[in-house]
Scaffold this motif. Structure first.
Motif, PDB file in Angstrom:
ATOM      1  N   GLU A  11      11.006   3.214   0.997  1.00  0.00           N
ATOM      2  CA  GLU A  11      11.364   3.874   2.251  1.00  0.00           C
ATOM      3  C   GLU A  11      10.126   4.138   3.103  1.00  0.00           C
ATOM      4  N   MET A  12       9.029   4.442   2.437  1.00  0.00           N
ATOM      5  CA  MET A  12       7.774   4.688   3.140  1.00  0.00           C
ATOM      6  C   MET A  12       7.321   3.408   3.857  1.00  0.00           C
ATOM      7  N   LYS A  13       7.349   2.299   3.131  1.00  0.00           N
ATOM      8  CA  LYS A  13       6.961   1.021   3.732  1.00  0.00           C
ATOM      9  C   LYS A  13       7.876   0.682   4.907  1.00  0.00           C
ATOM     10  N   LEU A  14       9.173   0.888   4.695  1.00  0.00           N
ATOM     11  CA  LEU A  14      10.126   0.545   5.752  1.00  0.00           C
ATOM     12  C   LEU A  14       9.888   1.415   6.985  1.00  0.00           C
ATOM     13  N   PHE A  15       9.555   2.670   6.747  1.00  0.00           N
ATOM     14  CA  PHE A  15       9.277   3.578   7.867  1.00  0.00           C
ATOM     15  C   PHE A  15       8.107   3.038   8.698  1.00  0.00           C
ATOM     16  N   LEU A  16       7.068   2.613   7.984  1.00  0.00           N
ATOM     17  CA  LEU A  16       5.877   2.153   8.697  1.00  0.00           C
ATOM     18  C   LEU A  16       6.112   0.791   9.363  1.00  0.00           C
ATOM     19  N   ARG A  17       7.111   0.039   8.851  1.00  0.00           N
ATOM     20  CA  ARG A  17       7.422  -1.255   9.467  1.00  0.00           C
ATOM     21  C   ARG A  17       8.334  -1.100  10.676  1.00  0.00           C
ATOM     22  N   GLU A  18       8.889   0.085  10.839  1.00  0.00           N
ATOM     23  CA  GLU A  18       9.835   0.327  11.955  1.00  0.00           C
ATOM     24  C   GLU A  18       9.020   0.899  13.111  1.00  0.00           C
ATOM     25  N   VAL A 105      14.448  12.206   2.342  1.00  0.00           N
ATOM     26  CA  VAL A 105      13.889  13.509   2.718  1.00  0.00           C
ATOM     27  C   VAL A 105      12.374  13.501   2.507  1.00  0.00           C
ATOM     28  N   ILE A 106      11.955  12.997   1.342  1.00  0.00           N
ATOM     29  CA  ILE A 106      10.519  12.999   1.032  1.00  0.00           C
ATOM     30  C   ILE A 106       9.743  12.200   2.084  1.00  0.00           C
ATOM     31  N   VAL A 107      10.247  11.003   2.403  1.00  0.00           N
ATOM     32  CA  VAL A 107       9.530  10.152   3.348  1.00  0.00           C
ATOM     33  C   VAL A 107       9.470  10.793   4.736  1.00  0.00           C
TER      34      VAL A 107
ATOM     35  N   GLN B  91      18.131  -3.376   3.855  1.00  0.00           N
ATOM     36  CA  GLN B  91      17.359  -3.029   5.035  1.00  0.00           C
ATOM     37  C   GLN B  91      16.716  -4.295   5.606  1.00  0.00           C
ATOM     38  N   GLU B  92      16.808  -4.444   6.945  1.00  0.00           N
ATOM     39  CA  GLU B  92      16.309  -5.650   7.619  1.00  0.00           C
ATOM     40  C   GLU B  92      14.861  -5.987   7.261  1.00  0.00           C
ATOM     41  N   ARG B  93      14.044  -4.959   7.128  1.00  0.00           N
ATOM     42  CA  ARG B  93      12.615  -5.211   6.939  1.00  0.00           C
ATOM     43  C   ARG B  93      12.186  -5.150   5.481  1.00  0.00           C
ATOM     44  N   LEU B  94      13.167  -5.090   4.571  1.00  0.00           N
ATOM     45  CA  LEU B  94      12.848  -5.083   3.141  1.00  0.00           C
ATOM     46  C   LEU B  94      12.558  -6.512   2.691  1.00  0.00           C
ATOM     47  N   LYS B  95      11.448  -6.705   1.980  1.00  0.00           N
ATOM     48  CA  LYS B  95      11.111  -8.047   1.526  1.00  0.00           C
ATOM     49  C   LYS B  95      11.881  -8.395   0.255  1.00  0.00           C
ATOM     50  N   MET B 120      16.845 -18.507  -8.767  1.00  0.00           N
ATOM     51  CA  MET B 120      17.714 -18.469  -7.593  1.00  0.00           C
ATOM     52  C   MET B 120      17.143 -19.295  -6.435  1.00  0.00           C
ATOM     53  N   GLY B 121      16.037 -19.981  -6.691  1.00  0.00           N
ATOM     54  CA  GLY B 121      15.433 -20.793  -5.646  1.00  0.00           C
ATOM     55  C   GLY B 121      14.889 -19.962  -4.499  1.00  0.00           C
ATOM     56  N   LEU B 122      14.369 -18.777  -4.820  1.00  0.00           N
ATOM     57  CA  LEU B 122      13.880 -17.887  -3.767  1.00  0.00           C
ATOM     58  C   LEU B 122      12.366 -17.674  -3.835  1.00  0.00           C
ATOM     59  N   THR B 123      11.697 -18.426  -4.703  1.00  0.00           N
ATOM     60  CA  THR B 123      10.262 -18.206  -4.877  1.00  0.00           C
ATOM     61  C   THR B 123       9.508 -18.306  -3.553  1.00  0.00           C
ATOM     62  N   GLU B 124       9.880 -19.303  -2.754  1.00  0.00           N
ATOM     63  CA  GLU B 124       9.182 -19.474  -1.466  1.00  0.00           C
ATOM     64  C   GLU B 124       9.474 -18.339  -0.501  1.00  0.00           C
ATOM     65  N   LYS B 125      10.580 -17.648  -0.735  1.00  0.00           N
ATOM     66  CA  LYS B 125      11.002 -16.601   0.205  1.00  0.00           C
ATOM     67  C   LYS B 125      10.649 -15.216  -0.316  1.00  0.00           C
ATOM     68  N   ARG B 126       9.857 -15.129  -1.359  1.00  0.00           N
ATOM     69  CA  ARG B 126       9.656 -13.833  -1.999  1.00  0.00           C
ATOM     70  C   ARG B 126       9.053 -12.788  -1.053  1.00  0.00           C
ATOM     71  N   ASP B 127       8.256 -13.229  -0.073  1.00  0.00           N
ATOM     72  CA  ASP B 127       7.658 -12.281   0.864  1.00  0.00           C
ATOM     73  C   ASP B 127       8.399 -12.200   2.195  1.00  0.00           C
ATOM     74  N   ALA B 128       9.529 -12.921   2.283  1.00  0.00           N
ATOM     75  CA  ALA B 128      10.291 -12.891   3.535  1.00  0.00           C
ATOM     76  C   ALA B 128      11.114 -11.612   3.606  1.00  0.00           C
ATOM     77  N   LYS B 129      11.336 -11.137   4.846  1.00  0.00           N
ATOM     78  CA  LYS B 129      12.159  -9.942   5.020  1.00  0.00           C
ATOM     79  C   LYS B 129      13.625 -10.317   5.015  1.00  0.00           C
ATOM     80  N   PHE B 130      14.445  -9.390   4.515  1.00  0.00           N
ATOM     81  CA  PHE B 130      15.879  -9.647   4.378  1.00  0.00           C
ATOM     82  C   PHE B 130      16.492 -10.150   5.689  1.00  0.00           C
ATOM     83  N   GLY B 131      16.106  -9.516   6.795  1.00  0.00           N
ATOM     84  CA  GLY B 131      16.677  -9.872   8.089  1.00  0.00           C
ATOM     85  C   GLY B 131      16.367 -11.294   8.533  1.00  0.00           C
TER      86      GLY B 131
END
Lengths: 247, 306
Positions: A11-18, A105-107, B91-95, B120-131
């Motif tokens: 959540e902390m990382k996501l906050f900073l990415r937003e 809450v923590i973040v 979350q859109e920005r979750l890797k 799952m064939g996702l090795t190349e996408k491991r650092d990509a964001k969900f969105g």
């Protein structure tokens, strides 16, 4: 515990990415401080009881961050998580719902605190910020204020049907408070009658409490604020426990 | 309870307002099989799956998954199952790697992350964001999340909806791979072809009720529907000699296009022989076997609506 730690970290990382959330919590208050600091300076004046404009503004802007984190940041994040089905997915795991809530809450709490630290740091470096209080009192007052507004945020997220309405409702509550609670426009500027009316705004109590402990006023002068904020916290937690929805 | 029975549902009932979503549904799922629940949208598949996962409370009936009640022992049960939901998101920005890392932390013994990504064939996408992932990549990530705890039972709800045919076939292989590791799969789909190609047993559900339950082959065989030979002829076509053939039940000439119905596979040989010996010039000949779609229609009296 491991899942709470990971969840908080994520959540902390996501906050900073937003960008929007990070901007309004961490940088916007600094900008306001620098703008008004450059206009009014920080010379002591009887108008502020012998303190300067910046001395009064740092706790007041902290109230602004507390308000926006609780009413907008947390509200929008939680209702978005629900709307997009993120909560649904988490519910299909052994994770306890309290872990999700605690992590958020923590973040939000830590980021709000970081926003305050930025204000203090810049205020000190640029304007020689004065502080006459006791750090523990400031931390206690900050924690109470922040938690009570985060509780209010959970209530809003619980009662609004969509993320969009949550955002609108959050803003409708936040913006009048931003200008009328003393968070940006000092309370001293308002006409005396008005100063009484704005006591209905929860954020006014945050401003009064933080400004008070900042200059070393005793807690006994602020029981009203403590009472209002504690009541808000307790009632907020009770309501949000009832209104929390996974989907 | 029998060790081989993983899921036992007895008279499950679920109502939304005045709509009966699931009506007295009973079935068992055996260990190590791919069990499919197939039917049109709104037939009650997802509701049934969500009751089994403990995400919904039934209004009546009994459910046991690994001998536990999903509603009462939800926490313990969810450690042993993997779930891919029909509608959910991250979350859109979750890797990608962060999602696996996070979900892994919810379980006592998560599987090795990089290996799962690879699988799952996702090795190349491991650092990509969900969105930023495509529909197929998101779906593969959701499967990876459903497998992160090395579950004994995996729920897949409308796994291939929205995927192109190629991605769909790749997904089927992946599901077979899950079964081949000894896990049990419960899946729902509204693609009859998917159920037919993938499932060891299917329950056909329509308007909240199970109308048939067996292996796809048995269901089709029991229907004893016709094979069809379809072809295009040039010139005038006379159906009479074809109707004399022993296995032919019906001939439908429709301009140049002709459909011959017959009981056994022998009908194909007979029809082709007849065409050749009568000197017909024909093209585009193909055969159509009855499929689950026909089973569904025969049982419900209406077509699957997509």
């Amino acid at each position: 515990m491991r899942s709470l730690w990971k969840m908080t970290l994520v959540e902390m990382k996501l906050f900073l990415r937003e960008p929007a959330a990070a901007f309004f919590t961490l940088f916007f208050p600094l900008m306001v401080l620098l703008i008004f600091g450059s206009i009014y300076g920080n010379a002591p004046t009887p108008f502020f009881g012998g303190y300067g404009s910046v001395d009064v503004s740092v706790p007041a802007y902290t109230a602004m961050i507390i308000g926006s984190s609780g009413l907008i940041g947390l509200t929008v994040a939680m209702s978005m998580y629900r709307e997009r089905g993120i909560l649904r997915r988490l519910r299909a795991t052994p994770l306890h719902p309290l872990t999700i809530l605690s992590a958020n809450v923590i973040v939000n709490f830590l980021m709000t605190a970081l926003g305050m630290l930025f204000l203090i740091f810049v205020g000190k470096m640029v304007y020689g910020l004065r502080f006459a209080g006791d750090p523990l009192s400031v931390i206690a007052a900050f924690t109470l204020s922040s938690l009570s507004f985060l509780a209010l945020g959970f209530v809003l997220a619980g009662v609004t049907p969509t993320a969009r309405t949550a955002q609108v409702l959050g803003m409708v509550l936040f913006y009048p408070m931003l200008f009328l609670s003393g968070a940006t426009v000092p309370l001293e500027v308002l006409p005396p009658k008005m100063q009484q009316y704005v006591l209905v705004l929860p954020m006014t109590h945050v401003v009064k409490l933080l400004r008070g402990v900042w200059i070393g006023e005793s807690w006994s002068q602020h029981w009203t604020e403590v009472g209002v904020l504690t009541a808000m916290l307790v009632i907020g937690v009770a309501i949000s426990a009832k209104t929390f929805r996974w989907e | 309870m029998n060790n081989n029975i993983v899921i036992k549902v007895d008279q499950l009932h679920k109502v939304y307002g005045s709509t009966v979503a699931v009506d007295a549904v009973s079935f068992e799922v055996r260990a190590g099989e791919i069990f499919g629940m197939v039917g049109p949208n709104g037939a009650g598949k997802t509701t049934t799956a969500e009751c089994l996962e403990g995400l919904r409370d039934p209004d009546g009936g009994a459910i046991q998954v690994f001998g536990m009640s999903p509603q009462k022992d939800g926490h313990a049960l969810r450690e042993r199952i993997g779930v891919q939901l029909q509608t959910s998101a991250l979350q859109e920005r979750l890797k990608v790697w962060e999602a696996l890392d996070l979900f892994g932390s919810f379980y006592p013994r998560p599987v090795e992350r990089e290996q799962l990504l690879e699988q799952m064939g996702l090795t190349e996408k491991r650092d990509a964001k969900f969105g930023k992932l495509s529909g197929g990549q998101k779906q593969r990530l959701f499967i990876a999340l459903a497998l992160i705890n090395d579950p004994d039972l995996v729920f897949l709800d409308e796994l291939t909806t929205g995927l192109d045919p190629q991605a769909r076939h790749a997904m089927w292989d992946m599901v077979r791979g899950i079964r081949d590791k000894g896990k049990t799969v419960f899946l729902t789909t509204h693609f009859m072809e998917e159920a037919e190609r993938l499932c060891d047993r299917v329950a056909i559900i329509d308007r909240g009720k199970i109308v048939a339950l067996d292996s796809p082959e048995s269901l089709i065989r029991r229907l004893s529907a016709d094979n069809r030979v379809v072809f295009t002829v040039e010139g005038k076509f006379d159906p009479q000699p074809f109707l004399q053939l022993p296995n032919v039940t019906r001939v439908e000439p429709n301009g140049e296009k002709v459909v011959v119905h017959g009981k056994t596979n022998q009908v194909v040989v007979d029809v082709v022989t007849m065409l050749v010996s009568n000197g017909y010039r024909f093209r585009d000949l193909r055969t159509e076997q009855p499929n689950l779609e026909d089973v569904f229609m025969a049982l419900t009296g209406h077509e699957m609506m997509d």
